[in-house]
Scaffold this active site. Structure first.
Site, mmCIF file in Angstrom:
data_model
loop_
_atom_site.group_PDB
_atom_site.id
_atom_site.type_symbol
_atom_site.label_atom_id
_atom_site.label_comp_id
_atom_site.label_asym_id
_atom_site.label_seq_id
_atom_site.Cartn_x
_atom_site.Cartn_y
_atom_site.Cartn_z
ATOM 1 N N HIS A 181 29.139 11.062 23.093
ATOM 2 C CA HIS A 181 30.128 11.285 24.143
ATOM 3 C C HIS A 181 31.125 12.316 23.643
ATOM 4 O O HIS A 181 31.000 12.827 22.523
ATOM 5 C CB HIS A 181 30.794 9.978 24.561
ATOM 6 C CG HIS A 181 31.617 9.313 23.496
ATOM 7 N ND1 HIS A 181 31.067 8.814 22.325
ATOM 8 C CD2 HIS A 181 32.956 9.061 23.415
ATOM 9 C CE1 HIS A 181 32.025 8.282 21.596
ATOM 10 N NE2 HIS A 181 33.177 8.430 22.224
ATOM 11 N N HIS A 210 34.607 12.247 23.267
ATOM 12 C CA HIS A 210 35.891 11.952 22.649
ATOM 13 C C HIS A 210 36.024 12.733 21.340
ATOM 14 O O HIS A 210 35.045 12.940 20.620
ATOM 15 C CB HIS A 210 36.035 10.450 22.401
ATOM 16 C CG HIS A 210 36.445 9.693 23.623
ATOM 17 N ND1 HIS A 210 36.289 8.325 23.740
ATOM 18 C CD2 HIS A 210 37.005 10.101 24.801
ATOM 19 C CE1 HIS A 210 36.744 7.928 24.915
ATOM 20 N NE2 HIS A 210 37.181 8.987 25.581
ATOM 21 N N ASP A 251 37.004 12.231 18.352
ATOM 22 C CA ASP A 251 36.543 11.722 17.060
ATOM 23 C C ASP A 251 35.019 11.742 16.934
ATOM 24 O O ASP A 251 34.474 11.343 15.895
ATOM 25 C CB ASP A 251 37.088 10.321 16.784
ATOM 26 C CG ASP A 251 36.772 9.302 17.862
ATOM 27 O OD1 ASP A 251 36.739 9.680 19.047
ATOM 28 O OD2 ASP A 251 36.563 8.119 17.523
#
Length: 251
Positions: free
Chosen positions: A60, A62, A64
């Protein structure tokens, strides 16, 4: 099939843990799964040249899990490697292009092919002798969990997810399940997993899985390592391992 954990942490800085990244080596060719901040600096420590990586799989978008992707592409370009294939969920192409637009000097220098995937997709990345399938994870943005099947074994990478029966079903008969376990048992969380919520899924499913390796630890997990293993061992006959940066596993 060799798996190296380049990063086992999260967005909050921790000693000895950078953000998410797993390097899979199939017949000497590396496939990178996620590329969070700090992952690029782990390559020399892992004894791997970053220029070997021309294929990245994103769970995904995000930060991080993606923050070092563009730095990796730049580092490869500086060493004469300009091609990259990036696989990811819905929205990956738009995100990648917007970030690249901020660096005009790179746009004409690199050749990056972005391929968006969807739950249920099965594919073989160019240059690899393996099959990859994916299912939707339970997270706050579109997120995919992946199952990688090669000649030497099969493993599943959950990405970030709350408790997901679909991911457990994807892991049926796999040699290894790499599953996030962000917080200790007893904490009420959303979009992530605890030992208790994962144990409940394992109890319900009664599926055969060889080994479970937990990763993506928030600082809250410090001091809860033993109880985490014990909680899962009650519902799972295989080994339970807590991942560390630069740890290697072989299938």
């Amino acid at each position: 099939m060799e798996i190296t954990f380049l990063g086992t942490g999260v967005a909050i800085p921790q000693r000895n843990r950078v953000q998410s990244g797993v390097l899979l080596r199939l017949e000497e060719k590396p496939l990178l799964i996620d590329c969070g901040s700090g992952v690029l600096s782990r390559f020399p420590e892992a004894g791997v040249s970053h220029t070997e990586v021309d294929t990245v799989l994103l769970s995904h978008l995000h930060l991080d899990h993606v923050a070092d992707l563009h730095p990796l592409i730049k580092a490869n370009w500086l060493r004469g490697s300009t091609s990259m294939k990036v696989y990811g969920p819905e929205g990956t192409e738009e995100w990648f292009s917007k970030v690249l637009d901020a660096y005009e000097y790179l746009q004409e220098e690199v050749d990056v092919d972005v391929i968006e995937l969807f739950p249920g997709k099965e594919f073989t990345p160019d240059g690899f002798d393996c099959e990859i399938s994916c299912t939707a994870a339970s997270h706050s943005v579109p997120t995919l969990a992946y199952r990688v099947t090669g000649e030497d074994g099969e493993f599943v990478y959950s990405g970030d997810t709350g408790p997901s029966r679909e991911i457990i079903e994807l892991s049926a008969d796999a040699d290894l399940l790499i599953h996030e376990c962000s917080f200790p048992q007893g904490m009420k969380v959303t979009n992530h997993t605890t030992p208790s919520t994962l144990a409940d899924l394992l109890e319900e499913s009664d599926l055969e899985i060889g080994t479970i390796c937990l990763t993506h630890f928030y600082p809250d997990m410090q001091g809860h390592e033993k109880e985490t293993i014990n909680r899962l061992k009650g519902y799972f006959e295989g080994d339970v391992i807590l991942a560390e940066d630069l740890m290697k596993l072989e299938l």
